[in-house]
Design an enzyme around this catalytic site. Sequence first.
Site, mmCIF file in Angstrom:
data_model
loop_
_atom_site.group_PDB
_atom_site.id
_atom_site.type_symbol
_atom_site.label_atom_id
_atom_site.label_comp_id
_atom_site.label_asym_id
_atom_site.label_seq_id
_atom_site.Cartn_x
_atom_site.Cartn_y
_atom_site.Cartn_z
ATOM 1 N N ARG A 251 0.818 -1.215 0.000
ATOM 2 C CA ARG A 251 0.000 0.000 0.000
ATOM 3 C C ARG A 251 0.852 1.265 0.000
ATOM 4 O O ARG A 251 0.398 2.307 -0.459
ATOM 5 C CB ARG A 251 -0.974 -0.026 1.177
ATOM 6 C CG ARG A 251 -2.155 -0.928 0.872
ATOM 7 C CD ARG A 251 -3.228 -0.918 1.934
ATOM 8 N NE ARG A 251 -4.418 -1.622 1.452
ATOM 9 C CZ ARG A 251 -5.404 -2.049 2.240
ATOM 10 N NH1 ARG A 251 -5.356 -1.842 3.537
ATOM 11 N NH2 ARG A 251 -6.441 -2.671 1.725
ATOM 12 N N TYR B 184 -8.613 2.159 -5.735
ATOM 13 C CA TYR B 184 -8.114 0.774 -5.702
ATOM 14 C C TYR B 184 -7.179 0.517 -4.515
ATOM 15 O O TYR B 184 -6.816 1.434 -3.804
ATOM 16 C CB TYR B 184 -7.512 0.349 -7.032
ATOM 17 C CG TYR B 184 -6.287 1.047 -7.589
ATOM 18 C CD1 TYR B 184 -5.544 1.960 -6.868
ATOM 19 C CD2 TYR B 184 -5.876 0.748 -8.891
ATOM 20 C CE1 TYR B 184 -4.414 2.549 -7.425
ATOM 21 C CE2 TYR B 184 -4.755 1.337 -9.450
ATOM 22 C CZ TYR B 184 -4.032 2.240 -8.705
ATOM 23 O OH TYR B 184 -2.917 2.806 -9.251
ATOM 24 N N GLU B 185 -6.862 -0.741 -4.318
ATOM 25 C CA GLU B 185 -6.052 -1.137 -3.160
ATOM 26 C C GLU B 185 -6.676 -0.657 -1.848
ATOM 27 O O GLU B 185 -5.972 -0.245 -0.935
ATOM 28 C CB GLU B 185 -4.625 -0.586 -3.290
ATOM 29 C CG GLU B 185 -3.863 -1.101 -4.495
ATOM 30 C CD GLU B 185 -3.606 -2.604 -4.423
ATOM 31 O OE1 GLU B 185 -3.382 -3.115 -3.318
ATOM 32 O OE2 GLU B 185 -3.646 -3.248 -5.487
ATOM 33 N N GLY B 186 -7.994 -0.704 -1.799
ATOM 34 C CA GLY B 186 -8.720 -0.217 -0.629
ATOM 35 C C GLY B 186 -9.033 1.260 -0.782
ATOM 36 O O GLY B 186 -8.129 2.082 -0.798
ATOM 37 N N GLN C 245 -9.283 2.636 4.015
ATOM 38 C CA GLN C 245 -8.055 3.028 4.712
ATOM 39 C C GLN C 245 -8.408 3.686 6.048
ATOM 40 O O GLN C 245 -7.754 3.458 7.073
ATOM 41 C CB GLN C 245 -7.225 4.019 3.873
ATOM 42 C CG GLN C 245 -6.846 3.541 2.483
ATOM 43 C CD GLN C 245 -6.038 2.264 2.483
ATOM 44 O OE1 GLN C 245 -5.247 2.029 3.393
ATOM 45 N NE2 GLN C 245 -6.258 1.432 1.482
#
Lengths: 606, 606
Positions: B296, B443-445, B450
């Site tokens: 991340r 994306y990626e959370g 987060q």
Amino acid sequence: MPVYKAPLRDMKFLLNDVFDYPRHYQTLASGENATPDIVDAILSECGRFCEEVLSPLYQSGDEEGCHLENGEVITPKGYKEAYEQYVMGGWQGLSAPEEFGGQGLPASMGLLKQEMMGTANWSFSMYPGLSLGAMNTIYLHGDEQQQQTYLAPLTEGRWGGTMCLTEPQCGTDLGQVKTRAEPQADGSYKLTGTKIFISSGEHDLTENIVHIVLARLPDAPKGTKGISLFIVPKFLPDAQGGVGERNAVSCGALEKKMGIKASATCVMNFDGATGYLIGPENQGLECMFTFMNTARIGTAIQGVGPAELSYQWALDYAKERRSMRALSGKKEPDEVADSLIHHADVRRMLLTQKAIAEGGRSMLYYAAKIADHMVEAHTAGDTAKVEKYDDKLGFLTPILKGFLTELGCEATNLGMQVFGGHGYIREHGMEQIVRDTRIATLYEGTTGIQALDLLGRKVLLMTQGGAVREFTLKVANFARKHLTNKQLRPMAVELLKLTAQWNLLTVRVMLAARKDRDVVSAAANDFLMYSGYVTMAYMWLRQAAVASDRLENGGDESDAFYRTKLATAEFYYERLLPRAQAHATSMLSPTRNLMQVAPEEMAFTG
Amino acid sequence: MPVYKAPLRDMKFLLNDVFDYPRHYQTLASGENATPDIVDAILSECGRFCEEVLSPLYQSGDEEGCHLENGEVITPKGYKEAYEQYVMGGWQGLSAPEEFGGQGLPASMGLLKQEMMGTANWSFSMYPGLSLGAMNTIYLHGDEQQQQTYLAPLTEGRWGGTMCLTEPQCGTDLGQVKTRAEPQADGSYKLTGTKIFISSGEHDLTENIVHIVLARLPDAPKGTKGISLFIVPKFLPDAQGGVGERNAVSCGALEKKMGIKASATCVMNFDGATGYLIGPENQGLECMFTFMNTARIGTAIQGVGPAELSYQWALDYAKERRSMRALSGKKEPDEVADSLIHHADVRRMLLTQKAIAEGGRSMLYYAAKIADHMVEAHTAGDTAKVEKYDDKLGFLTPILKGFLTELGCEATNLGMQVFGGHGYIREHGMEQIVRDTRIATLYEGTTGIQALDLLGRKVLLMTQGGAVREFTLKVANFARKHLTNKQLRPMAVELLKLTAQWNLLTVRVMLAARKDRDVVSAAANDFLMYSGYVTMAYMWLRQAAVASDRLENGGDESDAFYRTKLATAEFYYERLLPRAQAHATSMLSPTRNLMQVAPEEMAFTG
């Protein structure tokens, strides 16, 4: 494929309950025919046209875009047919004078139409929108012959119009305009030069296009005092008012843009094109900017409409899409997961959109009443009244245009965010709304220009803070009336504090600016945003006050609507309004932090 | 056509002066070869590759996009050749273990490489970026044979890799994954299902693509506890480690996206594709999320890089483009107008970009040292140390990913705004940066995820506020040391106050959450943004402290660089940091304002 639903319930709430338009229209000559029944019928019919005709073309128009073929611009599939329906419906002349074929209704009715059209399909709405600009200019500054020639086909919508200001070297700074106009023996002019970013500069929707062009006469003074205004039609009108000889004005290229792709943004070449002076020599800028305040309210719509559209689609998605469980416990235990709307953070995004869309709409309708009075005064030839209302509107306009378009960008980005990764995919339409809306803070004067106009011109130069004093007096009086209502009291107290702070900030900036001229530019953006948040707070208290009143005497199916209004007002005051304080702090910080770095020391790459 | 310039001066300032990487590398086994000379040479060479090879493909790649032809994805012109140069340079293995052909340098060196590549051309950088994810997974969880088979060609870059998580019905909520894996007699599995949003799922850059896939075994428990991880190569490896039989995994469609158009985002169909279990059964999610914090940080780069790129281009434009006169008087009297950079409001936008780019970069480099320690501990097999550093990193990661990508969107939009209407036109590239960056908060959370990870998991659940206490203790100690320096004192005082407030806010949210679980989701976004602003303030004080120190002993050409650092720090504290207070106020507001409206009463359209 998502569709647009005209938010008639909210529109009527604002028109009838909050701003009492029915009584307002009774005070206007142009309002004679704007009875509640007629207004309702027009809203419904316009809503239907936007929902059924314009909304379905929103995504396909973006996908296809406009194309330039042999100097002619082809609009996306379906646009020509939709425009024909628009003309058939008489929509272009809604607020135009009856003597030129219009329906003579109040200006605010035109704004309501523009709002719905712009929400359903912003790109489409730009074609008739630009025509309105040309119509207004000719109506205000054209001589009788010019009005006779151009206003009827423009009002009908059979002809279109544009505003040709920007050139490659200048947009904001129009003093740099270079396009030349050479006088001819017959009283006409030959125009030569290149204009860029001309919306609707060329297209296939109308049989003629009437360009309003800024250009310089030979030996005109340098800068802004040497610019004149010209009418340059694509086809010269023939003696019968029809379409005659093709003029030497043509579209050289279409801009490739981030969004509003169905709107033709043209490079326009004037190669000795025949033009006609409109208004006095060398006063083109003043002419162009008459009623600029009204026009900029039109652009402010682009903060509100897309926020509404994005909210509608995000809300639907948040109800359907399931992901995870609400932190406070399963809300839909029989389903694989809870729908997004049960997550507080998703609600934060949706309510922010809602607060912006409905708060912004109320700012528009509030200002539109003033615009109605101004147009009325102009028609009556009452210059003093025109000036009075123009001043009132002039204070609100940069706030509406600057603040609402910035918040429109935020709202549409939040709508995309609700969709998660799917928001980034074109088919859902959410990213298109973001792209389309993004132009709104750039054209018709960037946010920076609006901010300078507000703080530098309207507040400091023209009124030495008087504009803020006058407006806040009204706001404070309203807030004071609601201090005793338990539900409204916290909001009213906060709003009262803010009216005092707004004046204090104005005085402090004014004093600082006397010693350091950079203060105005340094503080302008924060001042604009602060002003916007407080103005929107006033609007939310006005809505909450009506809702609270109706609920006290309620007990019918409208209660839910009013409860939601109150809740949205609370949300706005508690979660969005605190941002005003960050702007206040930043606004008062020294210009040193902006000006101390030399331009050549701004970066050390390479 | 604008180009990217590697900001080596700023990178080296952070590495050498602020964070003392030379000494840091001396403490690492992997740092043995990372001597200052080597690091310098690598940065220069990587910068050159990014400037000369990747940057020129940035706009053309967006224009052309990827195409699907007969199931194969064609990347834009020049991408294949650029990728070959990337492989030839040995860049993919920079921080990979030497036993598989890597250079064995510290993880942070890989981050520096990713930063420069991602700034020059984010879409391109995603191909090797996704491969890194696959490499890490196989390195951490693969058995010896899997490592032998896959890691060498992946480290070389000859093969690529992907991470296949998302399915149409779920992204965040991976417990809903449906893809099935049927055990076969030979110990392999047959995978069947559809994955969407698979970056680099299919392309023409590598001879093979190694998919890491989440799927369910028959009779696996429902939800997150029943998901396993599989290696599914596009071509099954043959006995010699080369490319064998084509596997039944294929790209069904390419997504049409808002941006990163040169990155292939694929719908991947698994039609009984052969796969190999990696890691223990039903522990796929844990395996997938090992080292998620490191991954991340990689995504957080997308907040910093595009801010840098947009700043570089906006700064150039602001120096060249002339419009109006500065309010404090003509700055370039011989020119037709002053350049944009002399307007305070334009400087506000540029300095906001600069403060975000350089403040964000320092947050990345600060975290990268911790990542180095964690990888080192893992290599040494010191589980306790791994956990210690992973906790430290775990606190910072959501702040970096969530906060920096949000600010990256702001910074790139400001860069576009500096260009005025021209920012909206594609040829300038400014709107592309905005579109490309916009994916970063999704994306990626998402940012919301987060925020929940930070407040709900890292701060409240795992440490009962301890993570904030520990971090702020360090920050406060640093601030206290600089209270006596006249230039730094105002910043140090402010930062001290904020460390106290951060703890107070944490406690108040924690207490409120005990009574009302919705508090966590309701407060999470504000808590994340607040944490981000304070963390960035810490970073700016650290930079300012070094600059102040160097200036005291200065007198050379570096003075200008340090003066600008101090000025940017002041700008950050005085004009951006006040926003933290708006988040603090909003954070503590009652959940009622989010939760009281029933879902069916959120709108009243139609």
